[in-house]
Motif scaffolding. Structure first.
Motif, mmCIF file in Angstrom:
data_model
loop_
_atom_site.group_PDB
_atom_site.id
_atom_site.type_symbol
_atom_site.label_atom_id
_atom_site.label_comp_id
_atom_site.label_asym_id
_atom_site.label_seq_id
_atom_site.Cartn_x
_atom_site.Cartn_y
_atom_site.Cartn_z
ATOM 1 N N PHE A 1 85.949 45.684 3.361
ATOM 2 C CA PHE A 1 85.136 46.460 4.292
ATOM 3 C C PHE A 1 84.191 47.464 3.633
ATOM 4 C CE2 PHE A 1 88.680 45.227 7.164
ATOM 5 C CZ PHE A 1 87.921 44.573 8.126
ATOM 6 N N SER A 2 84.344 47.751 2.350
ATOM 7 C CA SER A 2 83.503 48.784 1.739
ATOM 8 C C SER A 2 82.031 48.382 1.698
ATOM 9 C CB SER A 2 84.008 49.100 0.321
ATOM 10 O OG SER A 2 83.937 47.949 -0.493
ATOM 11 N N GLN A 3 81.758 47.071 1.629
ATOM 12 C CA GLN A 3 80.376 46.606 1.552
ATOM 13 C C GLN A 3 79.942 45.836 2.799
ATOM 14 O OE1 GLN A 3 80.236 44.327 -2.063
ATOM 15 N NE2 GLN A 3 80.376 46.116 -3.387
ATOM 16 N N MET A 4 80.714 45.909 3.860
ATOM 17 C CA MET A 4 80.403 45.149 5.069
ATOM 18 C C MET A 4 79.519 45.972 6.000
ATOM 19 S SD MET A 4 83.033 43.216 7.688
ATOM 20 C CE MET A 4 83.371 41.878 6.549
ATOM 21 N N THR A 5 78.449 45.363 6.493
ATOM 22 C CA THR A 5 77.539 46.053 7.416
ATOM 23 C C THR A 5 78.066 45.950 8.846
ATOM 24 O OG1 THR A 5 76.217 44.071 7.826
ATOM 25 C CG2 THR A 5 75.606 45.437 5.926
ATOM 26 N N ALA A 6 77.413 46.695 9.748
ATOM 27 C CA ALA A 6 77.817 46.676 11.158
ATOM 28 C C ALA A 6 77.644 45.292 11.766
ATOM 29 C CB ALA A 6 77.012 47.712 11.948
ATOM 30 N N SER A 7 76.583 44.595 11.407
ATOM 31 C CA SER A 7 76.360 43.249 11.944
ATOM 32 C C SER A 7 77.413 42.275 11.438
ATOM 33 C CB SER A 7 74.959 42.754 11.588
ATOM 34 O OG SER A 7 74.792 42.704 10.182
ATOM 35 N N GLU A 8 77.810 42.431 10.180
ATOM 36 C CA GLU A 8 78.862 41.567 9.638
ATOM 37 C C GLU A 8 80.195 41.847 10.310
ATOM 38 O OE1 GLU A 8 77.123 40.980 5.089
ATOM 39 O OE2 GLU A 8 78.484 42.643 5.562
ATOM 40 N N TRP A 9 80.474 43.135 10.558
ATOM 41 C CA TRP A 9 81.701 43.473 11.271
ATOM 42 C C TRP A 9 81.688 42.860 12.672
ATOM 43 C CZ3 TRP A 9 81.848 45.984 15.971
ATOM 44 C CH2 TRP A 9 83.124 46.172 16.498
ATOM 45 N N THR A 10 80.536 42.875 13.338
ATOM 46 C CA THR A 10 80.437 42.299 14.681
ATOM 47 C C THR A 10 80.779 40.817 14.665
ATOM 48 O OG1 THR A 10 78.709 43.891 15.267
ATOM 49 C CG2 THR A 10 78.928 41.941 16.672
ATOM 50 N N LEU A 11 80.275 40.090 13.664
ATOM 51 C CA LEU A 11 80.601 38.670 13.538
ATOM 52 C C LEU A 11 82.101 38.470 13.349
ATOM 53 C CD1 LEU A 11 77.722 37.412 11.194
ATOM 54 C CD2 LEU A 11 77.946 37.047 13.651
ATOM 55 N N LEU A 12 82.701 39.315 12.508
ATOM 56 C CA LEU A 12 84.138 39.201 12.258
ATOM 57 C C LEU A 12 84.940 39.521 13.517
ATOM 58 C CD1 LEU A 12 86.332 38.668 10.140
ATOM 59 C CD2 LEU A 12 86.300 41.112 9.608
ATOM 60 N N ALA A 13 84.506 40.516 14.292
ATOM 61 C CA ALA A 13 85.201 40.884 15.531
ATOM 62 C C ALA A 13 85.148 39.751 16.546
ATOM 63 C CB ALA A 13 84.587 42.153 16.119
ATOM 64 N N VAL A 14 83.996 39.096 16.653
ATOM 65 C CA VAL A 14 83.870 37.958 17.569
ATOM 66 C C VAL A 14 84.787 36.822 17.118
ATOM 67 C CG1 VAL A 14 82.302 36.210 18.500
ATOM 68 C CG2 VAL A 14 81.529 38.573 18.263
ATOM 69 N N CYS A 15 84.862 36.598 15.812
ATOM 70 C CA CYS A 15 85.770 35.573 15.283
ATOM 71 C C CYS A 15 87.210 35.859 15.679
ATOM 72 C CB CYS A 15 85.669 35.504 13.754
ATOM 73 S SG CYS A 15 84.112 34.850 13.128
ATOM 74 N N SER A 16 87.628 37.108 15.510
ATOM 75 C CA SER A 16 89.010 37.462 15.829
ATOM 76 C C SER A 16 89.283 37.310 17.322
ATOM 77 C CB SER A 16 89.314 38.892 15.376
ATOM 78 O OG SER A 16 88.646 39.842 16.180
ATOM 79 N N PHE A 17 88.317 37.654 18.174
ATOM 80 C CA PHE A 17 88.494 37.502 19.625
ATOM 81 C C PHE A 17 88.674 36.030 19.985
ATOM 82 C CE2 PHE A 17 86.894 36.747 23.901
ATOM 83 C CZ PHE A 17 87.612 37.684 24.634
ATOM 84 N N CYS A 18 87.800 35.172 19.472
ATOM 85 C CA CYS A 18 87.882 33.738 19.782
ATOM 86 C C CYS A 18 89.193 33.141 19.277
ATOM 87 C CB CYS A 18 86.704 32.997 19.164
ATOM 88 S SG CYS A 18 85.099 33.419 19.866
ATOM 89 N N GLN A 19 89.592 33.520 18.075
ATOM 90 C CA GLN A 19 90.820 32.961 17.517
ATOM 91 C C GLN A 19 92.061 33.472 18.231
ATOM 92 O OE1 GLN A 19 91.298 32.586 13.276
ATOM 93 N NE2 GLN A 19 89.105 32.445 12.921
ATOM 94 N N THR A 20 91.991 34.671 18.796
ATOM 95 C CA THR A 20 93.112 35.182 19.585
ATOM 96 C C THR A 20 93.330 34.334 20.834
ATOM 97 O OG1 THR A 20 92.685 37.439 18.822
ATOM 98 C CG2 THR A 20 94.056 37.191 20.779
ATOM 99 N N ILE A 21 92.243 34.005 21.537
ATOM 100 C CA ILE A 21 92.353 33.157 22.724
ATOM 101 C C ILE A 21 92.906 31.789 22.328
ATOM 102 C CG2 ILE A 21 91.137 32.183 24.697
ATOM 103 C CD1 ILE A 21 91.088 35.205 24.679
ATOM 104 N N SER A 22 92.400 31.231 21.236
ATOM 105 C CA SER A 22 92.866 29.916 20.782
ATOM 106 C C SER A 22 94.338 29.960 20.390
ATOM 107 C CB SER A 22 92.021 29.435 19.594
ATOM 108 O OG SER A 22 90.672 29.257 19.973
ATOM 109 N N TYR A 23 94.779 31.065 19.792
ATOM 110 C CA TYR A 23 96.181 31.232 19.401
ATOM 111 C C TYR A 23 97.090 31.111 20.620
ATOM 112 C CZ TYR A 23 100.394 33.847 17.980
ATOM 113 O OH TYR A 23 101.680 34.247 17.744
ATOM 114 N N PHE A 24 96.753 31.815 21.693
ATOM 115 C CA PHE A 24 97.590 31.776 22.892
ATOM 116 C C PHE A 24 97.469 30.439 23.622
ATOM 117 C CE2 PHE A 24 97.791 36.343 22.298
ATOM 118 C CZ PHE A 24 99.106 36.605 22.646
ATOM 119 N N ALA A 25 96.295 29.817 23.558
ATOM 120 C CA ALA A 25 96.152 28.488 24.148
ATOM 121 C C ALA A 25 97.056 27.489 23.431
ATOM 122 C CB ALA A 25 94.697 28.038 24.086
ATOM 123 N N GLY A 26 97.145 27.610 22.110
ATOM 124 C CA GLY A 26 98.034 26.737 21.350
ATOM 125 C C GLY A 26 99.487 26.913 21.748
ATOM 126 N N ARG A 27 99.881 28.153 22.056
ATOM 127 C CA ARG A 27 101.261 28.405 22.512
ATOM 128 C C ARG A 27 101.497 27.777 23.878
ATOM 129 N NH1 ARG A 27 100.089 29.530 17.675
ATOM 130 N NH2 ARG A 27 101.787 30.501 16.541
#
Length: 405
Positions: free
Chosen positions: A77-103
């Motif tokens: 995170f020391s070199q990550m920009t706000a836009s890069e963090w936004t991409l990572l946050a969207v990734c985590s949101f999508c993967q969270t939904i997929s995680y519960f769908a898999g269950r």
């Protein structure tokens, strides 16, 4: 990609993969248990699962925002920009939904859907990395985030494709969520301990060594864990079979047969796989930059194979309602591994990480068998070599499967 960029990719995936079960508080395991036991019908459960998944997905984005703000871990995170963090946050949101769908698919025994989605995910990850690598170039690391975003969104879309065909009652089911949490919280500590055992080595290595070293070690880990595809594909089926079978000799007979077949098959496959990796994949596919991954890979393999036994035995405990035994087993093994990580990784780097991981897997297997001997009077000598009757049974099952299809 190179070892440095692969290390960056590995760190991203490890953090998301650790964060989702951490914030789910065991609800995923609870959902599987209640659906597999038919305590709740699908139409009364899906709406609540999706709401819970969405809420936890938002929470994960907030956690990543805090991590970015405080620059922890610094290597990411020391070199990550706000836009890069936004991409990572969207990734985590999508993967969270997929995680519960898999269950949900697991609890409903919808294994064809689950396998199709997992196969799609396994293909979309490397394909998206290669695609964005050639489209955007590798002058910076953003192509990795773009690829991860594409993979996460496409995985969510694949789950959505199957969910749209389900008819459910759009009402909050507080009883279902409450019971899932009551069951899941007992497995949550063990699940987090297991994930710590599987991924804490990479987090520690990433904090005390270079991103390039992490990339080399992560490649070794990924290659060794590929043999888990066989037991991981069988595990949900075995779990549901045990959960729906009355406790007693029938459960133990089923467990013994599956354990012998899986362990024998995976041991044979692992020997062939090790030769292929050492003599072909690392030198000629990954290239000279990953040559140092050979020894960590070989050191990881014994523990990786032994953990297959733990994966099978714990299905008996968890499906039988004794999920707290599974937690105790994984916590014990993970504590040993964590101690070894702190000792070996700063001193020996990727070699120390591999040795500590393999010993941690071995310790977990030993503790798991101590529980099996104590509570079920199982004899380990009868559970590791496939018998002719097991092979005949497997042949009959395959004939039935192909005749139905």
């Amino acid at each position: 990609m190179g070892s440095e960029h692969y290390g960056y990719y590995a760190l991203l995936t490890v953090i998301i993969g650790f964060l989702i079960p951490l914030t789910s508080m065991g609800l995923g395991a609870g959902f599987i248990y209640l659906l597999a036991n038919r305590r709740y019908l699908m139409e009364h459960a899906v709406h609540s699962q999706l709401l819970v998944a969405s809420a936890i997905g938002v929470a994960n984005a907030v956690f990543l925002l805090a991590a970015w703000f405080f620059e922890f871990p610094k290597a990411l995170f020391s070199q990550m920009t706000a836009s890069e963090w936004t991409l990572l946050a969207v990734c985590s949101f999508c993967q969270t939904i997929s995680y519960f769908a898999g269950r949900m698919w697991t609890g409903l025994s919808e294994f064809r859907k689950l396998n199709a989605i997992e196969l799609f995910g396994s293909l979309s990850s490397p394909i998206s990395l290669l695609t964005f690598y050639y489209l955007t170039g590798n002058a910076d690391r953003n192509y990795i985030l773009y690829a991860l975003l594409f993979h996460s969104v496409s995985l969510l879309a694949a789950n959505g494709w199957f969910v749209k065909g389900i008819q459910w009652i759009p009402a909050w089911n507080a009883g279902f969520v409450r019971e899932a949490l009551q069951y899941g919280i007992k497995s949550w500590f063990g699940d987090m301990a297991l994930r710590a055992n599987l991924r804490l080595d990479q987090l520690i290595l990433g904090s005390v060594s270079t991103i390039s070293s992490l990339g080399i070690y992560s490649a070794a880990v990924k290659l060794s864990e590929l043999i888990w595809y066989i037991p991981d594909a069988t595990g949900p089926v075995l779990y549901n079979k045990i959960a729906s079978t009355p406790a007693g000799e029938q459960q133990l007979h089923m467990l013994g047969r599956v354990h012998r077949l899986l362990f024998s098959a995976c041991t044979a496959v692992s020997l062939a796989w090790a030769a292929l990796v050492v003599w072909v994949l690392i030198p000629f596919v990954l290239g000279p930059e990953f040559h140092l991954a050979i020894w960590p890979f070989l050191l990881l393999m014994p523990g990786t194979v032994l953990l297959i036994s733990t994966k099978v035995l714990t299905k008996l405990y968890s499906a039988g309602g004794n999920v707290h035994w599974t937690s105790q087993i994984t916590i014990a093994g993970s504590l040993i591994a964590a101690l070894l990580y702190l000792i070996f990784i700063p001193a020996k780097g990727i070699i120390g990480a591999a040795v500590a991981s393999s010993i941690g897997y071995f310790a977990m297997c030993v503790v798991c068998w101590l529980y099996a001997i104590r509570h079920y009077q199982l004899h380990p000598a009868h559970y590791f070599v496939a018998q002719w009757s097991d092979l005949r049974w497997l042949g009959d099952q395959m004939k039935k499967t192909f005749s139905r299809s």
